[in-house]
Design a protein around this motif. Structure first.
Motif, mmCIF file in Angstrom:
data_model
loop_
_atom_site.group_PDB
_atom_site.id
_atom_site.type_symbol
_atom_site.label_atom_id
_atom_site.label_comp_id
_atom_site.label_asym_id
_atom_site.label_seq_id
_atom_site.Cartn_x
_atom_site.Cartn_y
_atom_site.Cartn_z
ATOM 1 N N UNK A 190 0.850 -1.190 0.000
ATOM 2 C CA UNK A 190 0.000 0.000 0.000
ATOM 3 C C UNK A 190 0.889 1.244 0.000
ATOM 4 N N UNK A 191 0.274 2.434 0.078
ATOM 5 C CA UNK A 191 1.020 3.675 -0.095
ATOM 6 C C UNK A 191 2.053 3.880 1.026
ATOM 7 N N UNK A 251 6.702 10.092 7.356
ATOM 8 C CA UNK A 251 5.393 10.590 7.747
ATOM 9 C C UNK A 251 4.313 9.586 7.375
ATOM 10 N N UNK A 252 3.085 9.924 7.699
ATOM 11 C CA UNK A 252 1.932 9.098 7.331
ATOM 12 C C UNK A 252 1.393 9.608 5.998
ATOM 13 N N UNK A 253 1.075 8.684 5.100
ATOM 14 C CA UNK A 253 0.494 9.075 3.815
ATOM 15 C C UNK A 253 -0.998 9.340 4.032
ATOM 16 N N UNK A 254 -1.423 10.549 3.739
ATOM 17 C CA UNK A 254 -2.832 10.940 3.912
ATOM 18 C C UNK A 254 -3.423 11.357 2.568
ATOM 19 N N UNK A 313 -4.905 7.161 5.104
ATOM 20 C CA UNK A 313 -5.441 6.241 4.102
ATOM 21 C C UNK A 313 -5.786 4.903 4.735
ATOM 22 N N UNK A 314 -6.960 4.392 4.383
ATOM 23 C CA UNK A 314 -7.387 3.097 4.900
ATOM 24 C C UNK A 314 -8.410 2.481 3.965
ATOM 25 N N UNK A 315 -8.503 1.158 4.033
ATOM 26 C CA UNK A 315 -9.487 0.449 3.206
ATOM 27 C C UNK A 315 -10.896 0.840 3.609
ATOM 28 N N UNK A 316 -11.130 1.007 4.912
ATOM 29 C CA UNK A 316 -12.478 1.307 5.395
ATOM 30 C C UNK A 316 -12.989 2.642 4.874
ATOM 31 N N UNK A 317 -12.087 3.632 4.732
ATOM 32 C CA UNK A 317 -12.495 4.936 4.198
ATOM 33 C C UNK A 317 -12.569 4.928 2.672
ATOM 34 N N UNK A 318 -11.977 3.915 2.061
ATOM 35 C CA UNK A 318 -11.985 3.830 0.596
ATOM 36 C C UNK A 318 -11.139 4.894 -0.071
ATOM 37 N N UNK A 319 -10.167 5.459 0.681
ATOM 38 C CA UNK A 319 -9.337 6.537 0.134
ATOM 39 C C UNK A 319 -7.917 6.078 -0.157
ATOM 40 N N UNK A 320 -7.683 4.761 -0.094
ATOM 41 C CA UNK A 320 -6.339 4.229 -0.339
ATOM 42 C C UNK A 320 -6.268 3.682 -1.763
ATOM 43 N N UNK A 321 -5.480 4.321 -2.614
ATOM 44 C CA UNK A 321 -5.428 3.858 -4.015
ATOM 45 C C UNK A 321 -4.729 2.518 -4.146
#
Length: 873
Positions: free
Chosen positions: A50-51, A523-526, A533-541
C-alpha cells in the motif's frame, strides 16, 4: 534505434529488474569494503503493498542504491513477520469458509493449516516489492518463524527468565474479545467516542432511612454486577456521614462497603466512584490498596459470565441495553447525559478492549531500558527528524512492564512447562524441562505439558537486526561481525515503541551494542483531505494499479517529491503525473541528443571551452555537493527537488538551448560528447530515485558494457563562482529581454540591437554570443550613456537599451514601466517592513538577513533604473 514518442515504462522496468537481479547486483557478502546495511521493517505475511509501504521502501531503496554507487558493500535484508493475531484471524476465516472451526482442531492440525496459508499468501508483498524496484538481497529473505529464528526467540526468553527479567504474574491486562488474546498497552488505540453517562442510585444500608441512596455516574452500567465498593474522597462533606457504611448494587442487591480515598476527584461527576476491580485498571489498584474482592463478570468473548448473576451469556453491549431498561423500570436510573471520552480499541481487530485481571508473562522493562534510553539521548543513535527524541524520552522514562503472552496458537510457543500440581519450569524442550523439574523440585513428574500461549509478535521482531545475520543462533559469526550494527532504520513513528525502542533494548541486552546508527521516521500518507489512508475509508489507491498506469519511477518520484522528512504527506495523484512528465522530459532530451549524434563535426576548439559547457559542469558539481549534504541530513525530498530543478530547468530549458545548433546545422563533437557525459552524470544522480529510466537512458546514450546500477559516482569537484555568477546573469538577462520582446509584440524573426550599460561589462564577454542568439540580437554594444527612444530593461544594476527598426509605442512603454515601478515599490515596502521589525532582525539567521538586505538593494537599484527610463520617455 527509433525511440518511442513518449517513455513507455512497462517495456523497461521488468527487463531491468530481472537483469540486475540475475547479475547479482543486489547480493552482498562480507568483504574489505565498508558495509552499508538496512534491514527491512518486516511486513506482515498478511500484507499487500500500500502507499505507506511505497513511501517506506522507496526511501530504503534510495539509500541502499546510493550506498552501492558510493562503492560501499550495500546489504538490504528483506523478510516478513508472522503477525500472530492478524494471521491467526486469516486462518480462522479460511477454515470457517471450509466449514471447520478452530475449536474442533488440535493445535498441531491448526498449525498445518496456518503454514499452508502462509506458504500460499505469505510472500505476496515481497514479490510486489520487485514492481517498485526495491534492490533487496533476495538470498537473505528471512521469516520470524524460520527454524533458527524460532530457536533464537525461545533462547532469549529463557535467558531473560534466568536473569529475572521475565516473570509470570496476575495483573490487569488489555483483552481483545474478538481475537481472544491479551494485548500490550501499545496495541490499544485510544479513540474519542460518543457515549452516554448513566446516573444510578445505590441504596444505603440504613435501618432508620431505607430510602437513602448515593448517586453513581457510569458509562458502563453492564459492569455494576462486578462492583465491590463505592469510594468517596475523605474530605467530601457530602458523604462524611456515609463513611464506613454499606450500599447495595442495583438489580443484584450485593452489599458493598463505602470506602474513602484521596484518589477520587470531588468535582468530577457526583464525587462518588463505583469500584470494579476486575474491569478497570485504576479500580484494580484501588482494590489492591483496600483489600477489595474481585468479581469478574465477563467471559473471554465479551459475554456475561455466571458471576454476573443476570443476563448470563449476553454480549456485553447487548446486555448494556437490557440492563439500562431494567434499571429504569425498577427506579435505579436517575438520568442519562451525552458524554464523550477516550475508549481503547484493539489495533488488530478494532474491538473495544476490555481491561481484565489475568495471569500472563511479563518483561520487567525498567531492568533493560536504561542503555537504550541513554543511546538515543546521547546521540549514539540519531533520530531524523530529531523531534522524535522527546517522544522517545517520555515513553522510555515512564516505561511499563511488557505483557508478552498471547492466547494464540500461531507464533513462538512460550517455553514454560507445568506439572499436574501447577508447578512450572522454563526450558527449550520437554527433555530439558524434566531435568529442570528434577533440579528445582527434587523429582521429575510423570507428565508435563507446555504452556498453550504464544509470545507477542514484537518479542520476535525486536531481534530482527541481530538474528537476520544469525547473531543469536550462531553468535560471533563473520556476518554479524561485519554487518552489525546496521546503518539506517527507516520506519514509521507510530511503531517507535512497538519496535524501535525494543530493538534498541534487545541490541544492548543481547549484543551489548546498538542495532543501528540512524533512524529515519517517515510521515503518514494521507489523502487530500488530510485523512489517513485506509481500506475502510476507501481513500487508499491501488498501488500496483498506479505502477501499471504511471510506471514505478513516476510513482517513486511522486511519493518522494511530496514527502518532507518526518512530516505527514498529502497524497495527490497529480504528483505521479508530474513524475510521468519528468520521465518524458528526460526521454525527449535523449531523443534530441540521438538526433544530434549523427550531425557531429570536428570541433574547432575543445568542447569544454564553450561557456555553456563550462557553466553546466560547474552547476552540476554545485548540485552534487548540495545533494550530498541533503542526503547526509536525510532530507531526501529536498534533494530530489534540487536534482529535478537541475535537470528540468538548467539542463533541458537552458543548457540544451544554449548549445543547440542552428536549423539543420551540425553540432561540434566536443560539445556533443561533453553533453552526453553530463546527461550520464544526471542519470547517475537520479538513479537512486528513479532507477529504471535512468538505467535505460544510460545504455541508450552510448554502447557500453558497464551498468549504472553499480557505477561508482565521482565526488563533486570545486566550482568556479564567477562562471556560476555569469550563468545566473545570462538566465536573468535572457528572461528579461524575452519578456520585453513579448510585451512589445516583437515577432520571433525580428532582430534587435542590444545596448548594454554596466559597471561589470567584462562579465558579459563570454556570454554575449549565447545571449545574442537567445534573444535574436544582431549586435550587442557596450555604451556609457542612456539611449533615447529605446526599450529599457533593468537586470540588477545593469541596463539594456533595446533598439530596432520597429516603431516603438512610447505610450505602451510608459504604461509598462509605470506598472513595473509600482510593483517594485510595493515589493521594496514589504522588504523594508520586514527589516524594520526588530524581532525579525534579532531572531533571523545571518544568511536570511543578508538575503533580505540584498532584496532591498536590488529593488532600490531597479526602481532607480525604471525612473531614469521614464525620464527619457
Amino acid at each position: 534505434m527509433e525511440l518511442s514518442k513518449n517513455y513507455i515504462p512497462n517495456e523497461t522496468e521488468s527487463k531491468w529488474y530481472e537483469y540486475w537481479n540475475a547479475k547479482g547486483y543486489f547480493n552482498s557478502t562480507p568483504d574489505d569494503r565498508e558495509p552499508y546495511t538496512i534491514v527491512i521493517p518486516p511486513p506482515n505475511v498478511t500484507g499487500v503493498l500500500h502507499m505507506g509501504h511505497c513511501l517506506n521502501n522507496t526511501i530504503q531503496d534510495i539509500l541502499i542504491r546510493r550506498a552501492r554507487m558510493q562503492g560501499k558493500n550495500a546489504c538490504w535484508v528483506p523478510g516478513t513477520d508472522h503477525a500472530s493475531i492478524a494471521t491467526e484471524a486469516k486462518v480462522v476465516a479460511m477454515l470457517r469458509e471450509r466449514g471447520i472451526s478452530k475449536s474442533s482442531l488440535s493445535r498441531e492440525a491448526f498449525l498445518e493449516y496456518a503454514w499452508e496459508w502462509k506458504e500460499k499468501y505469505g510472500g505476496i508483498i515481497l514479490q510486489q516489492l520487485k514492481k517498485l524496484g526495491c534492490s533487496v538481497d533476495w538470498n537473505r529473505t528471512s521469516f520470524t518463524m524460520d527454524t533458527d529464528y524460532y530457536a533464537s526467540v525461545i533462547q532469549t526468553f529463557i535467558e531473560l527468565y534466568k536473569k529475572g527479567h521475565i516473570y509470570r504474574g496476575k495483573r490487569m491486562i488489555n483483552w481483545d474479545v474478538k481475537a481472544l488474546t491479551a494485548l500490550s498497552d501499545e496495541e490499544v488505540i485510544r479513540k474519542e467516542t460518543k457515549q452516554k453517562l448513566y446516573y444510578l442510585k445505590y441504596a444505603i444500608d440504613n435501618i432508620e432511612n431505607s430510602n437513602e441512596h448515593i448517586i453513581i455516574a457510569t458509562v458502563r452500567p453492564e459492569t455494576i454486577m462486578g462492583d465491590t465498593a463505592i469510594c468517596v474522597h475523605p474530605d467530601d462533606k457530602r458523604y462524611t456521614h456515609l463513611h464506613g457504611k454499606f450500599a447495595f448494587v442495583p438489580l443484584i442487591n450485593r452489599k458493598i462497603p463505602i470506602i474513602t480515598d484521596e484518589y477520587v476527584t470531588m468535582d468530577f461527576g457526583t464525587g462518588a466512584l463505583k469500584v470494579t476491580p476486575a474491569h478497570d485498571m485504576n479500580d484494580y489498584q484501588l482494590g489492591q490498596k483496600h483489600g477489595l474482592a474481585v468479581v469478574d463478570i465477563l467471559n473471554d468473548d465479551g459475554t456475561l459470565s455466571s458471576d454476573a448473576q443476570i443476563f448470563i451469556g449476553e454480549d456485553r453491549f447487548a446486555a448494556r441495553k437490557k440492563i439500562v431498561i431494567e434499571l429504569e423500570e425498577k427506579g435505579f436510573l436517575l438520568k442519562t447525559e451525552e458524554y464523550s471520552s477516550e475508549v481503547g480499541y484493539s489495533e488488530r481487530t478494532d474491538a473495544v478492549v476490555e481491561p481484565r485481571l489475568s495471569l500472563q508473562w511479563w518483561v520487567n522493562m525498567k531492568a533493560i531500558s536504561t542503555p537504550a534510553l541513554k543511546a538515543v539521548m546521547d546521540e549514539a543513535i540519531n533520530f531524523y527528524p530529531a523531534k522524535f527524541k522527546n517522544l522517545y524520552n517520555h515513553w522510555m522514562s515512564n516505561i511499563r512492564d511488557w505483557c508478552i503472552s498471547r492466547q494464540l496458537w500461531w507464533g513462538h510457543r512460550i517455553p514454560a512447562w507445568y506439572d499436574e500440581k501447577g508447578n512450572y519450569v522454563v526450558a527449550a524442550n520437554e527433555q530439558s524441562a524434566l531435568k529442570e523439574f528434577a533440579e528445582k523440585y527434587g523429582s521429575s513428574p510423570v507428565s508435563i505439558r507446555q504452556d498453550d500461549d504464544c509470545l507477542d509478535t514484537w518479542f520476535s521482531s525486536w531481534l530482527w537486526p541481530i538474528e537476520v545475520f544469525k547473531g543469536i543462533s550462531n553468535p560471533g559469526n563473520s556476518e554479524i561481525n561485519y554487518y552489525y550494527p546496521t546503518n539506517t532504520l527507516v520506519t514509521a513513528p507510530e511503531i517507535i515503541f512497538f519496535w524501535v525502542a525494543r530493538m534498541i533494548m534487545a541490541g544492548f541486552e543481547f549484543k551489548q551494542e546498538k542495532p543501528f546508527r540512524d533512524v529515519y521516521f517517515t510521515g503518514i500518507v494521507r489523502d487530500k483531505l488530510g485523512r489517513k489512508m485506509s481500506k475502510s475509508l476507501g481513500n487508499s489507491p491501488d498501488l500496483l494499479g498506479l505502477i501499471d498506469k504511471y510506471g514505478a519511477d513516476a510513482v517513486r518520484f511522486g511519493i518522494m517529491i511530496s514527502s518532507p522528512a518526518g512530516n505527514d504527506l498529502l497524497f495527490d495523484e497529480s504528483a505521479l503525473e508530474q513524475g510521468r512528465n519528468f520521465n518524458n522530459k528526460l526521454w525527449n532530451a535523449l531523443k534530441l541528443l540521438k538526433m544530434w549524434e549523427v550531425r557531429q563535426v570536428e570541433s574547432a576548439t575543445e568542447g569544454n571551452e564553450h561557456f555553456a559547457v563550462k557553466w553546466f559542469g560547474n552547476r552540476l558539481n554545485e548540485v552534487k555537493a548540495e545533494v550530498e549534504v541533503l542526503m547526509q541530513q536525510f532530507r531526501l525530498s529536498e534533494a530530489l527537488k534540487v536534482i529535478y530543478s537541475l535537470v528540468w530547468d538548467d539542463f533541458c530549458s537552458w543548457y540544451l538551448e544554449w548549445i543547440k545548433p542552428g536549423f539543420e546545422q551540425p553540432i561540434e563533437a566536443g560539445i556533443y560528447n561533453a553533453t552526453v557525459s553530463y546527461f550520464e552524470e544526471l542519470m547517475q544522480i537520479l538513479h537512486p530515485f528513479i532507477p529504471f529510466i535512468s538505467e535505460e537512458i544510460y545504455h541508450l546514450l552510448r554502447d557500453r558494457k558497464d551498468d549504472l546500477c553499480i557505477k561508482v559516482q565521482v565526488p563533486a569537484k570545486t566550482t568556479d563562482s564567477l562562471i556560476l555568477q555569469q550563468g545566473n546573469l545570462l538566465k536573468a538577462v535572457i528572461t528579461a529581454i524575452r519578456d520585453a520582446r513579448n510585451k512589445n509584440q516583437f515577432k520571433p524573426k525580428e532582430e534587435i540591437i542590444l545596448n548594454l550599460q554596466s559597471e561589470n561589462a567584462p562579465l558579459y564577454h563570454q556570454i554575449n554570443p549565447i545571449l545574442a542568439r537567445q534573444v535574436n540580437a544582431k549586435e550587442i554594444r557596450i555604451v556609457n550613456e542612456n539611449i533615447a527612444g529605446t526599450i529599457v530593461v533593468a537586470v540588477e544594476k545593469d541596463k539594456f537599451y533595446i533598439a530596432s527598426d520597429k516603431q516603438l509605442d512610447s505610450t505602451v512603454l510608459k504604461a509598462d514601466l509605470l506598472k513595473d515601478l509600482d510593483h517594485q515599490k510595493n515589493f521594496l515596502e514589504s522588504v523594508q517592513k520586514k527589516l524594520s521589525n526588530e524581532r525579525f532582525v534579532q531572531n533571523a539567521k545571518p544568511e536570511v538577513l543578508a538575503l533580505e538586505q540584498k532584496k532591498k538593494a536590488d529593488a532600490e537599484a531597479r526602481i532607480k533604473t525604471i525612473e531614469e527610463s521614464l525620464n527619457q520617455l
